[in-house]
Each structure stands twice: as C-alpha cells, then as structure tokens.
Design a protein around this motif. Structure first.
Motif, PDB file in Angstrom:
ATOM      1  N   PRO A 125      -1.288  20.191 -44.423  1.00  0.00           N
ATOM      2  CA  PRO A 125      -2.208  21.125 -45.409  1.00  0.00           C
ATOM      3  C   PRO A 125      -2.192  20.195 -46.654  1.00  0.00           C
ATOM      4  O   PRO A 125      -1.711  19.020 -46.925  1.00  0.00           O
ATOM      5  N   GLY A 134       9.235  23.457 -42.110  1.00  0.00           N
ATOM      6  CA  GLY A 134       9.517  24.970 -42.016  1.00  0.00           C
ATOM      7  C   GLY A 134       8.318  25.769 -42.102  1.00  0.00           C
ATOM      8  O   GLY A 134       7.792  26.634 -41.432  1.00  0.00           O
ATOM      9  N   GLY A 135       7.863  25.476 -43.574  1.00  0.00           N
ATOM     10  CA  GLY A 135       6.715  26.234 -44.052  1.00  0.00           C
ATOM     11  C   GLY A 135       5.558  26.048 -43.211  1.00  0.00           C
ATOM     12  O   GLY A 135       4.627  26.945 -42.788  1.00  0.00           O
ATOM     13  N   ILE A 247      15.392  32.691 -37.785  1.00  0.00           N
ATOM     14  CA  ILE A 247      15.220  31.415 -38.674  1.00  0.00           C
ATOM     15  C   ILE A 247      15.123  30.073 -37.806  1.00  0.00           C
ATOM     16  O   ILE A 247      15.739  30.009 -36.922  1.00  0.00           O
ATOM     17  N   ASN A 392      -4.747  23.517 -56.978  1.00  0.00           N
ATOM     18  CA  ASN A 392      -3.332  23.351 -57.914  1.00  0.00           C
ATOM     19  C   ASN A 392      -3.735  23.329 -59.472  1.00  0.00           C
ATOM     20  O   ASN A 392      -3.067  23.993 -60.208  1.00  0.00           O
ATOM     21  N   HIS A 440     -12.576  23.663 -45.276  1.00  0.00           N
ATOM     22  CA  HIS A 440     -12.762  22.653 -43.923  1.00  0.00           C
ATOM     23  C   HIS A 440     -14.161  23.205 -43.398  1.00  0.00           C
ATOM     24  O   HIS A 440     -14.192  24.132 -42.369  1.00  0.00           O
TER      25      HIS A 440
END
Ligand SMILES: Cc1cc2nc3c(=O)[nH]c(=O)nc-3n(C[C@H](O)[C@H](O)[C@H](O)COP(=O)(O)OP(=O)(O)OC[C@H]3O[C@@H](n4cnc5c(N)ncnc54)[C@H](O)[C@@H]3O)c2cc1C
Length: 540
Positions: A125, A134-135, A247, A392, A440
């Motif tokens: 990303p 993990g994210g 998890i 950001n 995108h």
C-alpha cells in the motif's frame, strides 16, 4: 475496569495512560481506549491468552490484534484487550521465490530483503513504510501496482493461525481428498472445515454471484475464493478478515521478479469531461500502474512544498526545487490541472519502454490534455511521493481540520466514470465538504478524504448522510464500497446494503463458525454498528 487483576499479572498487560492513549487511535476517524495492551513474545503466550479470554467470558474480554496501527477503518481499536504483534517480526529466507515471514514484520524490512534478490511483494500500500505484513493480509491491502499484479490475496500461499480453541493451525490450499481427511477430524479443526465446506458448497451459486465485479474489493469475507469444486482454501477467508476470525502468526508469500525497466508518463487533465475515454485509451496499452491525484492534492503539494522536498531527501533545496520546473510551467500556462494521471509501464529495457510511452503519448493527442515523460528516476520519484504521501501530510499538517476517512475507498468500474465523477462531486459540494481525491484510477479505486472539524456536531452528522448517498451512488454503478481499506467500524454497517440480506447472513455465519464466543476483534465488519461508530469519533 472489567479485566481481572490476574489477567494483567499473567500477561503483563500495560494499563498506563500513555500506552492506552497511543493504542486508542489508528489512521481512522475513531478513538477507542482499550483496557489493556499486551505484547506477547511467543506463540505459546498467544495461545494462553486466547484460552484465558475464552474461559473468562463473564468479564466480556476480547482480543484485537494490532500491528502498524495505520488502519483507516478503526480495525485495530478495542475497548478490551489490544494485542501488539511487534514481537513477531522474523523474516525467513527466500527460497523458490517464496518467503516465510511473521506478521508483525514491516513491509519496508521485507522489501529491503527481497530487493537484494531482485524480487518484491507487489501488493504494497501507499503506507508501505509504516505498515506490516499482518495488516496487509488482514485488510487484503493493495496499492499502486495492483492494476498489474493484484492484491495481497494473490500472494498468500499458507498461513499459521491461532484459533479460538487456543491452538495453532496451518491453512493452505487443499485438494478434495485432503479436505475430506480434515473433515473427518473429531476436533474443532474438523468441525471448522466441515461447517465452512457446508456453507460454501450449499450456497455455491449465491456466493459466486455475489462476488463484486470490480477490479478490487476488500469488503466482507472472500467466500467466493474458498471453494471452486476442486480445491478448498481457507487462507482466502483470513485475508481481509481484520482479525475477526483468529490471530495470523506467520505467512508464506509468493514474490515476483523486479521489473527490468520502468518508465512514467504524466498526463495533466484540465477537466473531467473526457476522463472515461482517456482511461480506456491508456488501459488498452496495459500499464503496470495507473494512478491519479486531483487539483486539491496538487494545491496541497504546493502549500506544503518544503515538506515534500524533505520527503524527497532534500540536501540542496534550490537544486531540488528545479526538479519542479515543468509543473510550475504547466500551472503558469494552464492553471492547476483538475486531475494529474501517472501511468507507469514495465518492460525488458529502457528503449522498449520509451517507444511504448511515445505511442501512448501520440494516442493521447486526440484529447485536451498535456503530457510529459518523467526523464529520470529522481523525476519519477517526486510524483510517487506526492501520490503516496498526500494523505499522511493532510493528517499531520492541516491545523484546524481533521482528515475524515469515511468515503475513502470506493471502487467503481472505470467505464462508469463519466456517470460517477459528476454525481460524486455534486454530493461533496452539496454538503460543503473540503476534500482531496487521489487513487488508483486504472482500477476505479478512489480515496476521497474530506477535511472536517469533527468537534462540531453539525459536521459529524454529515458522516452518515454523505456515506449513505455516496454508497448508493457507488452501488448503483455496480461498484464496491471498499477496494482495499476494508470494513472495520466505518463500512461494516453498509455490508447489507452492498451484498443483501442472504449474503450478509452467510458472512455472519462465517464469523460464528470461527469464533462462536466472539473473542476476536468484536464489533467490526459484519458486527459493526453505525451508532457505536458515530459515538466514537475522535473530536480533538
Ligand atoms: C498514509 C496511509 C496510506 C495508506 N494507503 C493505503 C493503500 O494504498 N492501500 C491500502 O490497502 N491501504 C492503505 N492504507 C491503510 C493501511 O495502511 C493498510 O491497510 C495496512 O496494510 C495496514 O497495516 P498495519 O500494519 O498498519 O495494520 P493495523 O492497522 O495494525 O491493523 C489492520 C487490521 O488488521 C488486523 N491485524 C493486524 N495484525 C493482525 C494479525 N497478525 N492477525 C490478525 N489480524 C491482524 C487488525 O486487527 C486490524 O483490523 C493507508 C494508510 C495510511 C495511514
């Protein structure tokens, strides 16, 4: 405080204000303070934690995994226990273009390792410097390369997961014979395979029909990818599940070779009138990446010019500023473009790319656009920085307003743009919203980020009204309400609007089969509730 004291002793849960404050936020609209944050050091501790939480349900405890904390939907926020995955950051060796990696590892560290072998994981990303594997798996992330390479779901071949019985399992693609063997097990694992198989097989047609027909989707559970009458693959359900099923400890990922050569064409569009045709023309040349940012983002780049220069690693501000002469020239002659398009091509060598780009440039002469070819790697980088960092910078720099990601990720088939854009902008203007749009464009996946004063109740009220109007529009055009950021607290309430009652009921069954006691990240995706979400909007 509902957590038992013993819990904090056993699992060394942190409850100091500084920690709780830090873990009460992600990159979303929300603020939810956890009761405790735990930092397990090994899988045995995660297993113990899961067993403890399940056994002591009277305390209404739950576990919400958290990695980089850059989620834009409230996915890693919880009123109960947040489990920080940062101690699970081992990156294994690369073998046969595959890598085994723990899910708390950062993408940037994986990339540093894979690049040495001329390989990479292409589903990264824009948050690639601050997010983890993990994210990315839990959200089924995608990014600027997904047009050509697809999203994270395409690269996960095996997962190690801890499930609600406190055991660790390996999930991967199984043949019918292997599936039958699993279904015969008289354990929780056996029951899981049996129940999910029954669900996907009995509802095969409905599930296949419900798969969103857009290039990108991160909503719901990916039931349509689990069973194709030959193979059965539970990894597809964990990808995009936002920590609601179990998890994820470790992943085996496929990597792809780095392109030998790339080139970038920039297209400045003075208006949106011809946008559908322009996009179709460019797509016919098969770019590897096709991105965009709007006039508001362009203005932001001008307003925060020194910050952009810093991100470019400015040592000599004056030399660096000269890199922007072509853009200054364009603005002086034609004003700020309504949309700036970035089109990247990959190929065997620079000559092949240069010829290809020239052909596209030639074709675009029939439209009212100006084009330029980025001439060096430095030139190329500045455009990617503007594209990747705009959100950001908005988050960090805008003083009297907050970024309000609630319609941040819609995906609409590109051929419907001429209907989509004017209607979308009409809604944003009707509700007097300041916004930026970047995204995108090749996949019709746009990030619309309103800037709002969320301490003002009248502004907060707009969130629900505008979401409903925008999602009605997106769904009328056969789009998805989230291409890559997922559901969390903010889009979960609209899953039924997108999929209908029957399919939403199947999603709820999935959650129930995996997590009957509701211990994993409750209140997200199919369990999300708009009233709860609106009550937890951060107001600072
Ligand atoms: C500036 C910026 C730009 C962004 N650009 C993009 C973009 O281009 N494309 C995109 O897809 N997203 C983007 N995002 C959103 C976000 O960065 C991605 O979704 C990212 O992959 C999340 O990773 P993370 O490590 O921060 O996960 P977190 O925020 O920590 O968690 C995300 C979700 O995953 C769950 N989770 C985390 N680890 C595990 C685990 N081990 N097991 C089970 N569940 C787990 C959490 O509970 C949560 O629900 C952007 C965000 C920011 C702030």
């Amino acid at each position: 405080m509902t957590l038992p004291k013993k819990f904090l002793e056993l699992f060394k849960g942190k409850i100091d204000e500084e920690t709780l404050e830090k873990y009460s936020k992600d990159a979303s609209l929300f603020k939810i303070k956890p009761e405790a944050v735990v930092f397990p050091k090994n899988v045995a501790q995660i297993k113990d934690l899961v067993r403890y939480v399940k056994k002591h349900r009277k305390y209404k405890m739950s576990i919400t995994p958290r990695a980089g904390g850059t989620d834009m939907t409230g996915g890693p926020l919880s009123e109960s226990v947040v489990m920080d995955m940062s101690n699970f950051a081992k990156i294994g060796k690369i073998s046969d273009d595959k890598i085994t990696i723990q899910t708390g590892a950062y993408y940037r560290d994986l990339d540093a390792k894979t690049q040495k072998k001329n390989l990479f994981l292409p589903s990264y990303p824009a948050s690639r410097e601050i997010c983890t594997i993990g994210g990315m798996i839990a959200n089924n992330s995608g990014g600027e390369k997904s047009l050509h390479y697809g999203k994270t779901i395409n690269y996960v071949t095996e997962l190690k997961v801890v499930l609600q019985d406190g055991e660790q399992y390996t999930v991967k693609k199984l043949s019918r014979k292997e599936l039958d063997k699993k279904m015969k097990l008289r354990t929780f694992e056996g029951m899981l395979y049996k129940d999910i198989f029954k669900l996907v097989d009995n509802n095969y047609d409905l599930i296949k029909k419900s798969e969103p027909q857009v290039p990108k989707n991160s909503t719901g559970y990916n039931l349509w990818d689990v069973w194709d009458k030959t193979n059965f693959d539970l990894t597809k359900l964990f990808v995009g599940s936002q920590g609601t099923l179990g998890i994820i400890i470790e992943a085996e990922l496929n990597l792809v070779p780095k392109p030998k050569a790339t080139g970038l064409l920039i297209i400045f569009c003075p208006n949106l009138e011809e946008i559908s045709d322009i996009v179709e023309s460019v797509l016919s040349y098969r770019p590897s990446s096709f991105e965009s940012f709007d006039n508001h983002t362009f203005k932001l780049a001008i307003k925060f010019f020194p910050e952009f220069l810093k991100l470019l690693g400015a040592k000599n501000i004056i030399t660096l500023s000269t890199r922007f002469i072509p853009e200054f020239g364009y603005v002086l002659m034609h004003g700020i473009p309504k949309l700036t398009l970035l089109v990247e091509f990959e190929g065997a060598d620079n000559e092949e790319i240069a010829n290809h780009i020239k052909n596209v440039q030639e074709e675009l002469k029939r439209y009212k656009v100006k084009t330029r070819i980025a001439t060096s790697q430095k030139d190329i980088r500045k455009y990617w920085i503007i594209r990747r960092e705009s959100f950001n910078l908005l988050r960090k720099k805008i003083k009297d307003k907050q970024t309000a990601p609630f319609i941040d990720d819609m995906c609409v088939p590109p051929e419907r743009f001429s209907e989509y854009f004017p209607a979308l902008i009409k809604i944003l203007e009707k509700y007097n919203l300041l916004y930026t749009i970047a995204g995108h464009i090749g996949e019709g996946n746009f990030h619309v980020i309103p800037l709002m004063d969320l301490s003002d109740g009248k502004e907060r009220k707009k969130i629900k009204i505008v979401s409903e109007k925008v999602y009605d529009l997106v769904l009328s055009l056969e789009g998805s309400i989230s291409g890559e950021h997922n559901d969390g607290l903010i889009r979960g309430p609209y899953l039924e609007k997108m999929y209908g009652k029957e399919m939403t009921a199947l999603f709820k069954q999935v959650k129930n089969i995996f997590d009957p006691k509701n211990i994993f990240n409750p209140g997200k995706k199919v369990q999300a509730n708009m009233d709860y979400a609106l009550k937890h909007i951060k107001r600072e």
